[in-house]
Design a protein around this motif. Structure first.
Motif, PDB file in Angstrom:
ATOM      1  N   UNK A   1       0.846  -1.193   0.000  1.00 51.83           N
ATOM      2  CA  UNK A   1       0.000   0.000   0.000  1.00 51.83           C
ATOM      3  C   UNK A   1       0.881   1.243   0.000  1.00 51.83           C
ATOM      4  N   UNK A   2       1.901   1.246   0.853  1.00 52.04           N
ATOM      5  CA  UNK A   2       2.844   2.359   0.938  1.00 52.04           C
ATOM      6  C   UNK A   2       4.114   1.870   1.621  1.00 52.04           C
ATOM      7  N   UNK A   3       5.260   2.131   1.028  1.00 53.78           N
ATOM      8  CA  UNK A   3       6.519   1.740   1.675  1.00 53.78           C
ATOM      9  C   UNK A   3       6.679   2.479   2.998  1.00 53.78           C
ATOM     10  N   UNK A   4       6.167   3.703   3.065  1.00 49.73           N
ATOM     11  CA  UNK A   4       6.274   4.496   4.285  1.00 49.73           C
ATOM     12  C   UNK A   4       5.455   3.872   5.420  1.00 49.73           C
ATOM     13  N   UNK A   5       4.233   3.460   5.103  1.00 50.46           N
ATOM     14  CA  UNK A   5       3.396   2.816   6.114  1.00 50.46           C
ATOM     15  C   UNK A   5       4.001   1.488   6.565  1.00 50.46           C
ATOM     16  N   UNK A   6       4.518   0.727   5.624  1.00 55.25           N
ATOM     17  CA  UNK A   6       5.128  -0.554   5.973  1.00 55.25           C
ATOM     18  C   UNK A   6       6.361  -0.346   6.837  1.00 55.25           C
TER      19      UNK A   6
ATOM     20  N   UNK B   1       9.791   9.523  17.623  1.00 52.18           N
ATOM     21  CA  UNK B   1      10.549   9.937  18.806  1.00 52.18           C
ATOM     22  C   UNK B   1       9.757   9.649  20.081  1.00 52.18           C
ATOM     23  N   UNK B   2      10.469   9.614  21.181  1.00 53.94           N
ATOM     24  CA  UNK B   2       9.835   9.527  22.495  1.00 53.94           C
ATOM     25  C   UNK B   2      10.499  10.544  23.411  1.00 53.94           C
ATOM     26  N   UNK B   3      10.193  10.482  24.689  1.00 59.02           N
ATOM     27  CA  UNK B   3      10.734  11.472  25.629  1.00 59.02           C
ATOM     28  C   UNK B   3      12.249  11.408  25.743  1.00 59.02           C
ATOM     29  N   UNK B   4      12.826  10.258  25.386  1.00 60.08           N
ATOM     30  CA  UNK B   4      14.272  10.104  25.484  1.00 60.08           C
ATOM     31  C   UNK B   4      15.017  10.630  24.259  1.00 60.08           C
ATOM     32  N   UNK B   5      14.290  10.820  23.154  1.00 58.67           N
ATOM     33  CA  UNK B   5      14.949  11.318  21.952  1.00 58.67           C
ATOM     34  C   UNK B   5      14.393  10.682  20.693  1.00 58.67           C
ATOM     35  N   UNK B   6      15.145  10.787  19.632  1.00 55.61           N
ATOM     36  CA  UNK B   6      14.715  10.298  18.324  1.00 55.61           C
ATOM     37  C   UNK B   6      14.950   8.794  18.224  1.00 55.61           C
ATOM     38  N   UNK B   7      13.901   8.057  17.896  1.00 53.75           N
ATOM     39  CA  UNK B   7      14.027   6.612  17.702  1.00 53.75           C
ATOM     40  C   UNK B   7      14.446   6.286  16.276  1.00 53.75           C
ATOM     41  N   UNK B   8      13.850   7.001  15.328  1.00 51.43           N
ATOM     42  CA  UNK B   8      14.136   6.702  13.924  1.00 51.43           C
ATOM     43  C   UNK B   8      13.685   7.852  13.040  1.00 51.43           C
ATOM     44  N   UNK B   9      14.299   7.930  11.884  1.00 55.12           N
ATOM     45  CA  UNK B   9      13.858   8.828  10.822  1.00 55.12           C
ATOM     46  C   UNK B   9      13.477   7.955   9.631  1.00 55.12           C
ATOM     47  N   UNK B  10      12.259   8.152   9.135  1.00 53.99           N
ATOM     48  CA  UNK B  10      11.777   7.390   7.975  1.00 53.99           C
ATOM     49  C   UNK B  10      11.697   8.349   6.795  1.00 53.99           C
ATOM     50  N   UNK B  11      12.435   8.044   5.747  1.00 56.81           N
ATOM     51  CA  UNK B  11      12.465   8.904   4.560  1.00 56.81           C
ATOM     52  C   UNK B  11      11.911   8.127   3.371  1.00 56.81           C
TER      53      UNK B  11
END
Length: 323
Positions: free
Chosen positions: A92-97, A197-207
């Protein structure tokens, strides 16, 4: 698909200029020559143009317009940027997956698909992602950086994508700040960056990146005929999808390391030179507010400086721009 298809196509692609015997493939994979023939026949049915000659072997002439994991994975692994790669026929979408795959996952990875049925761009706009025509993918990275740095991520990625596309286009490839790539006044690529992200910081960047690769003019319908273009249209030849992907990953890796180690000021002049928004009146939309104005600069931190019709200065971090 045979479990050996991935390995056979990799062998044929790696040795594309040579005939590879069925015996060599069989021994290399520890399977029978009958099994090799079945895989070769299956690949031919999929559209692979493979020349098979008795006592010489098999030679790959041309691939169909699809991604093969047996070719993609070794190509991506050379850069050592991702822990794993997933190649799909349709999503459906690579971003959603990619978002779904983040659950319980701390890896960096890339998802590439032949087709998206519900591709989206910025502001949830639909993105036509037809089978066999484009490069549709999402990459997940884990930058250990402060929140405020993520706004500059797009600017580095835009240059990497632009540099890649310029290698295949006869016309100048330009950037429409902050997320679109244009050729000859028409959009050829869009990309979307989302942060987890969460309160501790960035978990991931999805491009998520969508490049109109091998579309012909007749592939665009309705208003897209006047707004969209593809690399093929400006290369006067079909784009080799694996060459494009290889160059794109190389450039993304280069710009990503630059993003992690250097301030935006080091690429500011390069970005300004690559941009197509100067010396023209444009419509800007930010947080639901619209105004006409002229972009006059990008500051050292990556903010776009705009003067509106009332001569009021705006400092934009992200906005929609209509050319």
């Amino acid at each position: 698909m045979s479990k050996y298809s991935k390995d056979v196509i990799q062998i044929l692609y790696t040795n594309q200029s040579e005939y590879i015997s069925g015996q060599f493939i069989a021994e290399h994979l520890s399977i029978s020559r009958t099994a090799v023939k079945k895989v070769i026949d299956q690949l031919k049915q999929e559209g692979c143009e493979i020349e098979s000659i008795n006592h010489k072997g098999h030679r790959l002439i041309e691939l169909p317009d699809k991604w093969y994991s047996g070719i993609v994975e070794p190509l991506i692994d050379e850069q050592k940027m991702f822990d794993h790669v997933e190649v799909k026929a349709q999503v459906d979408s690579t971003q959603l997956l990619a978002k779904q795959k983040l659950v319980g996952n701390s890896n960096t990875f890339l998802i590439l698909s032949d087709e998206q049925t519900k591709g989206k761009g910025r502001f949830n706009r639909p993105w036509d992602s037809s089978r066999g025509k484009g490069l549709w993918m999402s990459l997940v990275l884990r930058p250990n950086v402060p929140f405020e740095m993520i706004t500059k991520f797009n600017l580095f990625m835009a240059l990497g994508i632009r540099d890649t596309m310029q290698q295949f286009s006869n016309e100048k490839v330009t950037i429409k700040w902050p997320n679109d790539i244009y050729i000859d006044g028409k959009k050829a690529c869009g990309f979307l960056t989302e942060m987890v992200a969460n309160s501790d910081g960035i978990e991931a960047v999805i491009c998520g990146i969508g490049i109109n690769m091998n579309h012909l003019p007749e592939d665009f319908h309705g208003e897209l005929q006047s707004k969209a273009t593809s690399l093929r249209i400006h290369a006067n030849q079909k784009i080799h999808r694996y060459h494009l992907l290889e160059q794109l990953i190389n450039q993304i890796e280069r710009r990503y390391h630059q993003f992690l180690s250097q301030p935006f000021s080091t690429i500011r002049h390069e970005y300004i030179e690559a941009s197509n928004i100067w010396n023209r009146t444009l419509k800007f939309t930010e947080n639901g507010q619209q105004f006409q104005g002229e972009a006059i600069d990008i500051d050292e931190h990556g903010y776009l400086i705009v003067i509106d019709e009332q001569q009021t200065q705006h400092k934009l971090m992200s906005a929609d721009i209509e050319l």
